[in-house]
Design an enzyme around this catalytic site. Sequence first.
Site, PDB file in Angstrom:
ATOM      1  N   HIS A  35       2.362   6.932 -17.253  1.00  0.00           N
ATOM      2  CA  HIS A  35       3.025   5.764 -16.684  1.00  0.00           C
ATOM      3  C   HIS A  35       4.108   6.249 -15.729  1.00  0.00           C
ATOM      4  CE1 HIS A  35       5.342   2.049 -16.377  1.00  0.00           C
ATOM      5  NE2 HIS A  35       6.413   2.715 -16.788  1.00  0.00           N
ATOM      6  N   PHE A  87      -4.423  -8.334 -20.565  1.00  0.00           N
ATOM      7  CA  PHE A  87      -4.492  -7.030 -21.230  1.00  0.00           C
ATOM      8  C   PHE A  87      -3.181  -6.620 -21.901  1.00  0.00           C
ATOM      9  CE2 PHE A  87      -3.559  -6.403 -16.693  1.00  0.00           C
ATOM     10  CZ  PHE A  87      -2.376  -5.679 -16.761  1.00  0.00           C
ATOM     11  N   LYS A 131       1.282   8.861 -21.982  1.00  0.00           N
ATOM     12  CA  LYS A 131       0.880   7.882 -22.990  1.00  0.00           C
ATOM     13  C   LYS A 131       0.325   8.592 -24.237  1.00  0.00           C
ATOM     14  CE  LYS A 131      -0.084   4.195 -19.624  1.00  0.00           C
ATOM     15  NZ  LYS A 131      -0.976   3.069 -19.253  1.00  0.00           N
ATOM     16  N   ASN A 172      -4.584   5.389 -19.708  1.00  0.00           N
ATOM     17  CA  ASN A 172      -4.820   6.125 -18.461  1.00  0.00           C
ATOM     18  C   ASN A 172      -3.787   7.249 -18.268  1.00  0.00           C
ATOM     19  OD1 ASN A 172      -2.739   4.403 -18.009  1.00  0.00           O
ATOM     20  ND2 ASN A 172      -3.567   3.473 -16.155  1.00  0.00           N
ATOM     21  N   ARG A 218       3.947   8.621  -8.472  1.00  0.00           N
ATOM     22  CA  ARG A 218       2.823   7.681  -8.454  1.00  0.00           C
ATOM     23  C   ARG A 218       1.621   8.325  -7.774  1.00  0.00           C
ATOM     24  NH1 ARG A 218       3.356   3.012 -10.841  1.00  0.00           N
ATOM     25  NH2 ARG A 218       1.251   2.583 -10.113  1.00  0.00           N
TER      26      ARG A 218
END
Length: 571
Positions: free
Chosen positions: A549, A488, A441, A546, A516
């Site tokens: 992704h 959000f 990100k 965070n 993940r």
Amino acid sequence: MAGKKKEIQLQTIISNQDQWDELLLTKGIVVIDVFQAWCGPCKAVQNLFRKLRIDFSEDNVLHFAAAEADNIETLKPFRKSCEPVFLFSVHGKILAMVKGVNAPLITKIITDLVQEEREIAAGEKERAEVEELVFPEEGSEGSADEAVEEEVLTYSVGIIKPDDVLAGRVEEIKKKIKDAGFDIEADEERMLTEEQIRVFYARNKEEPDFDAFVQFMMTGPCHVLIITKKEATGAIPQWKDLHKASDSGETEEPMKLPGLTKPESLVNLCDVQDSVEDASRQLAFFFPNFHTSEVEHQVERTLAIIRPSLLKERRQSIMQRIKDDGFQIAMQKEVILSEEQVRTFYKEHVGQDYFPVLLEQMTSGPTLVLALTRENAVSHWRGLLGPKTLEEAKENPESLRAQYAIENVPINQLHGSSTPSEAQKELEFFFPKEQTFALIKPEAVKTHKDEIMKKVKEAGFSISKIKEQDLTREMAAQFYKDHKGKPFFDELVDCMTQGPSVIMVLSKENAVEEWRHLMGPTDPEEAKKTCPESIRAQFAHDILSNAVHGSSNIEDAVRSIKFAFGELDAD
Ligand code: ADP
Ligand code: MG
């Protein structure tokens, strides 16, 4: 065999030359573990030997011995050997030798020898006059290895450049490489990162047009190859440096096109480096998962299955036992198997009388499938398991199948691959090579890009595609379309469009789940508590930014890759 030797459970112990000479009077087949006094007979093969003894008990020709090299003159060549050596004698002649606990090879030799004895006993065959094995000369390091190893494999990384890929010359180049006597062990189409290019061509960095060359290498996908050659010596065959030829200073053509410089040399076909150190370093750099026993110490993988009943009743205990035996868990997957999957996985057993019970057991609840690694993982795990049937396993109370038998369940509770090639197939069955869609990100691209890329590589992913790009709001919305309407969502899209993202296709077995796992939980506060090694625990700014992704399932990965790169990568 004579009485003065100590008869232990399985093997006759031979501790001096007289006993050795006497051993060679034994009729039939003797499998001899040559051991060093300081470490004793090899424990890792004992279950295998027990199993073979049971399998061939009716033939009554198979004996086992363990001989101490230190005190037997004949075995002098093996005194310095630091790995187990097994000799096979038939009617007093040593006919074969195996170095290392190579269970499949040992099994094959014994099976073949017993089969031959059967044929001879049945009068179908004459006992052939055979040459006795000559032991390697003592002294020079590795001399014993040369007796069994004919050739050495050398590895090198080769790169086919974007212009050739674009012009559709990949297959033609690969064919020429093979025609020149090389093998191609791996071939991946990849966009190389600037870092990869600079590392691979490090020795050319002083050349005047190096930056232009790096730019040129990033104009499209390359093919990265692992090229091998079998040779009597360990030298990498005359790789030469193509770039010397490009010093002409022509700016329009940062690289001379392959084929124009030295037509007879492989170097004209693709770029390679010319030293063993470079080759092994680059192998690790481009193919972190590619293990070559010659280049590094072999760490093998095997597939283990903990069946539903055991998993339910004694999960902790068996997992601890696996770790205590020196295995690492490289991958794991808890699955409720379908009947279809069981039938495919155990297709060789489908017609057997025990199959219905196996099927019933295997579909009765969650199964834990593990990829275990350690040296000689396949034979070590098989050895620990012990015999297949519970009756036989119980004769060997040390075996895991005996120790982890479940009351009232008539089948063993643990599976292990039988050979390294079976292991490979079985691992692919449960952990197929996958691609996932991954993204760094924008906030993390600014602050922790290099650290995140390092973690990606260390975890063994190969980067099949990569680009840095500003996402549009439409793109962000597409990647997160399952979250549309959530409170959000708008903020998330804002945060995804505040600067360039790094978007990638990552390849690995089990890639979706593995990525993940490496990302960690969505909320960085939770990640810090439960998964402190994860990327989000270490590099997340907050729950929206965070760090990374990743797709949450295969379908999403396929969809996102298609959307981001226009097509699904072929490999
Ligand atoms: P993941 O990224 O782990 O797959 P989700 O798909 O559930 O997580 O959510 C997508 C992204 O939306 C998350 O990475 C996070 O940035 C954001 N997000 C998810 N849940 C919340 C939440 N409760 N509050 C704020 N942001 C959230
Ligand atoms: Mg998600």
